[in-house]
Design a protein around this motif. Structure first.
Motif, PDB file in Angstrom:
ATOM      1  N   PHE A 241       0.823  -1.218   0.000  1.00 48.94           N
ATOM      2  CA  PHE A 241       0.000   0.000   0.000  1.00 48.94           C
ATOM      3  C   PHE A 241       0.862   1.275   0.000  1.00 48.94           C
ATOM      4  O   PHE A 241       0.548   2.247  -0.647  1.00 48.94           O
ATOM      5  N   CYS A 242       1.992   1.214   0.719  1.00 48.67           N
ATOM      6  CA  CYS A 242       2.841   2.400   0.825  1.00 48.67           C
ATOM      7  C   CYS A 242       3.815   2.513  -0.336  1.00 48.67           C
ATOM      8  O   CYS A 242       4.478   3.532  -0.493  1.00 48.67           O
ATOM      9  N   THR A 243       3.952   1.424  -1.117  1.00 53.40           N
ATOM     10  CA  THR A 243       5.066   1.313  -2.055  1.00 53.40           C
ATOM     11  C   THR A 243       5.108   2.402  -3.147  1.00 53.40           C
ATOM     12  O   THR A 243       6.159   2.996  -3.362  1.00 53.40           O
ATOM     13  N   PRO A 244       3.993   2.694  -3.822  1.00 48.93           N
ATOM     14  CA  PRO A 244       4.089   3.741  -4.861  1.00 48.93           C
ATOM     15  C   PRO A 244       4.590   5.076  -4.299  1.00 48.93           C
ATOM     16  O   PRO A 244       5.501   5.685  -4.862  1.00 48.93           O
ATOM     17  N   GLY A 245       4.043   5.482  -3.171  1.00 53.47           N
ATOM     18  CA  GLY A 245       4.463   6.757  -2.566  1.00 53.47           C
ATOM     19  C   GLY A 245       5.918   6.706  -2.126  1.00 53.47           C
ATOM     20  O   GLY A 245       6.670   7.668  -2.244  1.00 53.47           O
ATOM     21  N   MET A 246       6.306   5.550  -1.609  1.00 51.86           N
ATOM     22  CA  MET A 246       7.665   5.353  -1.123  1.00 51.86           C
ATOM     23  C   MET A 246       8.648   5.468  -2.291  1.00 51.86           C
ATOM     24  O   MET A 246       9.658   6.172  -2.199  1.00 51.86           O
TER      25      MET A 246
ATOM     26  N   LEU B 137       4.756   6.603   5.613  1.00 52.65           N
ATOM     27  CA  LEU B 137       4.631   5.583   6.654  1.00 52.65           C
ATOM     28  C   LEU B 137       4.393   4.208   6.045  1.00 52.65           C
ATOM     29  O   LEU B 137       3.755   4.078   5.013  1.00 52.65           O
ATOM     30  N   CYS B 138       4.948   3.190   6.698  1.00 53.55           N
ATOM     31  CA  CYS B 138       4.725   1.812   6.287  1.00 53.55           C
ATOM     32  C   CYS B 138       4.317   1.025   7.520  1.00 53.55           C
ATOM     33  O   CYS B 138       5.008   1.054   8.530  1.00 53.55           O
ATOM     34  N   ARG B 139       3.189   0.333   7.450  1.00 49.15           N
ATOM     35  CA  ARG B 139       2.720  -0.426   8.608  1.00 49.15           C
ATOM     36  C   ARG B 139       3.238  -1.858   8.611  1.00 49.15           C
ATOM     37  O   ARG B 139       2.963  -2.602   9.530  1.00 49.15           O
ATOM     38  N   CYS B 140       3.947  -2.258   7.541  1.00 49.03           N
ATOM     39  CA  CYS B 140       4.321  -3.666   7.435  1.00 49.03           C
ATOM     40  C   CYS B 140       5.805  -3.944   7.653  1.00 49.03           C
ATOM     41  O   CYS B 140       6.171  -4.780   8.458  1.00 49.03           O
ATOM     42  N   THR B 141       6.652  -3.240   6.927  1.00 50.07           N
ATOM     43  CA  THR B 141       8.040  -3.713   6.793  1.00 50.07           C
ATOM     44  C   THR B 141       8.953  -3.356   7.950  1.00 50.07           C
ATOM     45  O   THR B 141      10.018  -3.944   8.082  1.00 50.07           O
ATOM     46  N   GLY B 142       8.616  -2.353   8.727  1.00 48.50           N
ATOM     47  CA  GLY B 142       9.550  -1.896   9.750  1.00 48.50           C
ATOM     48  C   GLY B 142      10.655  -1.038   9.172  1.00 48.50           C
ATOM     49  O   GLY B 142      11.637  -0.764   9.852  1.00 48.50           O
ATOM     50  N   TYR B 143      10.508  -0.658   7.922  1.00 47.63           N
ATOM     51  CA  TYR B 143      11.382   0.324   7.240  1.00 47.63           C
ATOM     52  C   TYR B 143      12.785  -0.149   6.872  1.00 47.63           C
ATOM     53  O   TYR B 143      13.374   0.333   5.919  1.00 47.63           O
TER      54      TYR B 143
ATOM     55  N   VAL C 123      14.813   1.038   3.488  1.00 51.05           N
ATOM     56  CA  VAL C 123      16.056   1.828   3.479  1.00 51.05           C
ATOM     57  C   VAL C 123      17.156   1.038   2.762  1.00 51.05           C
ATOM     58  O   VAL C 123      17.891   1.583   1.936  1.00 51.05           O
ATOM     59  N   ASP C 124      17.240  -0.271   3.039  1.00 50.99           N
ATOM     60  CA  ASP C 124      18.221  -1.125   2.344  1.00 50.99           C
ATOM     61  C   ASP C 124      18.046  -1.025   0.838  1.00 50.99           C
ATOM     62  O   ASP C 124      19.009  -0.825   0.095  1.00 50.99           O
ATOM     63  N   ALA C 125      16.807  -1.164   0.391  1.00 51.08           N
ATOM     64  CA  ALA C 125      16.522  -1.175  -1.050  1.00 51.08           C
ATOM     65  C   ALA C 125      16.894   0.164  -1.680  1.00 51.08           C
ATOM     66  O   ALA C 125      17.467   0.216  -2.779  1.00 51.08           O
ATOM     67  N   THR C 126      16.588   1.256  -0.985  1.00 52.01           N
ATOM     68  CA  THR C 126      16.886   2.581  -1.523  1.00 52.01           C
ATOM     69  C   THR C 126      18.394   2.822  -1.521  1.00 52.01           C
ATOM     70  O   THR C 126      18.961   3.345  -2.484  1.00 52.01           O
ATOM     71  N   GLU C 127      19.044   2.401  -0.441  1.00 50.90           N
ATOM     72  CA  GLU C 127      20.490   2.579  -0.323  1.00 50.90           C
ATOM     73  C   GLU C 127      21.226   1.830  -1.434  1.00 50.90           C
ATOM     74  O   GLU C 127      22.184   2.350  -2.016  1.00 50.90           O
ATOM     75  N   ALA C 128      20.749   0.627  -1.747  1.00 52.28           N
ATOM     76  CA  ALA C 128      21.392  -0.172  -2.795  1.00 52.28           C
ATOM     77  C   ALA C 128      21.361   0.571  -4.125  1.00 52.28           C
ATOM     78  O   ALA C 128      22.346   0.603  -4.861  1.00 52.28           O
ATOM     79  N   VAL C 129      20.239   1.199  -4.420  1.00 47.36           N
ATOM     80  CA  VAL C 129      20.126   1.940  -5.682  1.00 47.36           C
ATOM     81  C   VAL C 129      21.013   3.192  -5.631  1.00 47.36           C
ATOM     82  O   VAL C 129      21.690   3.526  -6.609  1.00 47.36           O
ATOM     83  N   ALA C 130      21.042   3.841  -4.481  1.00 45.65           N
ATOM     84  CA  ALA C 130      21.874   5.043  -4.339  1.00 45.65           C
ATOM     85  C   ALA C 130      23.339   4.698  -4.573  1.00 45.65           C
ATOM     86  O   ALA C 130      24.060   5.433  -5.242  1.00 45.65           O
ATOM     87  N   LYS C 131      23.784   3.564  -4.065  1.00 46.39           N
ATOM     88  CA  LYS C 131      25.185   3.144  -4.211  1.00 46.39           C
ATOM     89  C   LYS C 131      25.509   2.844  -5.665  1.00 46.39           C
ATOM     90  O   LYS C 131      26.567   3.190  -6.163  1.00 46.39           O
ATOM     91  N   ARG C 132      24.555   2.206  -6.350  1.00 49.37           N
ATOM     92  CA  ARG C 132      24.783   1.869  -7.756  1.00 49.37           C
ATOM     93  C   ARG C 132      24.847   3.133  -8.605  1.00 49.37           C
ATOM     94  O   ARG C 132      25.552   3.210  -9.583  1.00 49.37           O
ATOM     95  N   ASN C 133      24.063   4.140  -8.206  1.00 49.65           N
ATOM     96  CA  ASN C 133      23.986   5.378  -8.978  1.00 49.65           C
ATOM     97  C   ASN C 133      25.265   6.190  -8.909  1.00 49.65           C
ATOM     98  O   ASN C 133      25.544   6.986  -9.793  1.00 49.65           O
ATOM     99  N   THR C 134      25.986   6.068  -7.790  1.00 54.22           N
ATOM    100  CA  THR C 134      27.131   6.969  -7.604  1.00 54.22           C
ATOM    101  C   THR C 134      28.460   6.264  -7.854  1.00 54.22           C
ATOM    102  O   THR C 134      28.509   5.111  -8.192  1.00 54.22           O
TER     103      THR C 134
END
Ligand SMILES: Cc1cc2nc3c(=O)[nH]c(=O)nc-3n(C[C@H](O)[C@H](O)[C@H](O)COP(=O)(O)OP(=O)(O)OC[C@H]3O[C@@H](n4cnc5c(N)ncnc54)[C@H](O)[C@@H]3O)c2cc1C
Ligand code: FES
Ligand code: FES
Lengths: 303, 157
Positions: free
Chosen positions: B104-109, B136-142, B146-157
């Motif tokens: 549910f939170c994924t598109p906004g995230m 906000l995400c009620r499921c994953t505990g964030y 953050v891991d998923a976003t960080e992985a993309v950030a690392k690949r980008n730079t």
């Protein structure tokens, strides 16, 4: 059409009329024309629409001013930075001079809401809301800000500290709107700082504090302190400032200033925090903020 | 006195002319009039970020934007950005890191993460957490988000 889906996303808003003036003059004409009605200015809407949805506020007419170009953006005139009332928090935060010169304002902006809210919310909306917790208020107060209130018949200017009257109430009269903020230039050898305690990061403040000071050697030559969420309006703490003015910085001095802050404020217990906690944390925040501003002014860490 | 307001805007690259009510939010307009449903209604008051869309290129919470005020603007939702490499990379990374549960939170995230990564190189985990703090995400505990976003950030730079 799926009606369930529709009710899912419908506002709980009462009926109102929406008007979108193109210029400041048009906006002022509308404000004047509808001054006896339940008319409100809509800027970013992050306060107003949320409150209307929860039923905390109502309006029969909204005048949307967020896209009026002449009320947006910042420019330097002589030594002061003139900020249009509908400038968004995000746009202000991106201004190089805000980051490099007005540390307290920059820190206040960075502490507020999430980026998506800062993209919508305006500086004028934050102040006109009249919230004692408005984060930009103490920062702008200590930086010496004069606001311009405009109506069809003219303009008046006042210190931002005089703009706040009571919780939810400002000096704005019917037919008037806030159009501009002029933030004084800072002196060489000065420093400022904003600190805030919320429940989580980017939350409405339990307490916020801002300090601006000027330094000569190991003395504070001029100083302003302000705090929010600790009284009916954001408060300028003049008594504490006078104690600091002209004095030599020391840990003892800082502790005394902290104690004075406790006496100068009148916090209440509400949903966000208690009176006791607010008093206790205000002293510590004040000490920390003075210290940080001092170090930024080029002074050495006091012992 | 309820009259309609004629608006003209661009939504996901398409020119749209429509009539909206004064009290219609941009979110309601997208979902019910245009049937664009990747932006979702969570809290309805600016807190949760499930309704995040780009308005003139910047993320906003469409549940507290009046549709009438989007007249003349450019609106993008996640479903209109599927071809963008950064969006694709984030989607894949969310899947491989297990950052999606109910979704549910994924598109906004993802939209918020993409906007942030586009403007910030080499962010720390803390920077990423701050950037996503309005979603906000009620499921994953964030953590996985953050891991998923960080992985993309690392690949980008
Ligand atoms: C999720 C969330 C988090 C938030 N976090 C914070 C936070 O951390 N700190 C904080 O201080 N605030 C916070 N806020 C409150 C709000 O976002 C800010 O106060 C914001 O700056 C309001 O600006 P706006 O343009 O959206 O105001 P609006 O909602 O458009 O207006 C607010 C009020 O001011 C009046 N008004 C607006 N502009 C003018 C003008 N130029 N002249 C006269 N009257 C005017 C309106 O009529 C209305 O009564 C938060 C809000 C949300 C939804
Ligand atoms: S639905 Fe818009 S922020 Fe929650
Ligand atoms: S995955 Fe369910 S709310 Fe985030």
């Amino acid at each position: 059409m799926n009606t369930q889906n529709q009710s899912n996303t419908r506002l709980l808003l009462p009926e109102f009329e929406y008007v979108k003036p193109k210029t400041k003059t048009e906006a002022l004409q509308l404000l004047d024309q509808y001054r006896d009605k339940d008319t409100r200015i809509l800027a970013g809407g992050t306060d107003l629409i949320t409150k209307m949805k929860t039923g905390a506020l109502s309006a029969s007419r909204l005048i949307h001013v967020r896209d009026i170009k002449e009320l947006s953006g910042a420019r330097q005139i002589d030594s002061a930075l003139h900020i249009g009332a509908v400038t968004t928090l995000a746009d202000l935060e991106r201004l190089p001079e805000v980051k490099s010169v007005y540390s307290a304002l920059y820190e206040a902006l960075r502490s507020m809401a999430a980026p998506a809210v800062r993209n919508m919310a305006t500086i004028g909306g934050n102040l006109c809301n009249g919230s004692p917790a408005a984060d930009t208020a103490p920062a702008l107060m200590v930086l010496g800000t004069v606001c311009t209130l405009s109506s069809l018949t003219g303009e008046r200017r006042m210190k931002l500290s005089e703009f706040f009257v009571a919780p939810g109430r400002t000096a704005l009269l019917p037919g008037e709107m806030l159009t501009e903020l002029a933030v004084e230039g800072v002196r060489p050898g000065s420093g400022s700082c904003f600190l805030k305690i919320g429940r989580v990061s980017a939350d409405i403040a339990k307490v916020n504090i801002a300090v601006y000071l000027e330094r000569d050697g190991d003395r504070i030559t001029d100083c302003r302190l302000a705090a929010g969420s600790v009284g009916p309006t954001p408060l300028l703490l003049d008594s504490v400032a006078s104690l600091l003015k002209g004095s030599r910085i020391s840990q003892q001095m800082l502790s005394e200033a902290g104690r004075m802050v406790e006496d100068a404020i009148s916090p209440i217990t509400d949903a966000r925090s208690t009176q006791e906690y607010r008093k206790a944390i205000s002293c510590i925040l004040a000490e920390e903020a003075i210290k940080a501003a001092w170090v930024r002014s080029g002074g050495e860490v006091p012992r | 006195m309820m009259e309609g307001y004629a608006i003209e805007l661009t939504v996901n690259g398409r020119r749209v002319c429509a009539e909206v009510r004064a009290d219609e939010t941009l979110l309601e307009f997208l979902r019910t009039q245009l049937r664009i449903i990747d932006a979702k209604l969570g809290c309805g008051k600016g807190d949760c970020g499930t309704c995040t869309v780009l308005l003139d290129g910047r993320p906003v919470k469409s549940c507290i934007v009046l549709a009438a005020s989007a007249d003349g603007k450019d609106v993008k939702t996640l479903s209109g950005m599927q071809e963008e490499p950064l969006i694709k990379a984030l989607q894949e990374s969310f899947v491989t890191h297990g950052a999606v549960q109910c979704g549910f939170c994924t598109p906004g995230m993802i939209l918020t993460a993409a906007s942030y990564l586009r403007e910030h190189e080499n962010p720390s985990r803390d920077d990423i957490r701050r950037a996503l703090s309005g979603n906000l995400c009620r499921c994953t505990g964030y953590k996985k988000i953050v891991d998923a976003t960080e992985a993309v950030a690392k690949r980008n730079t």
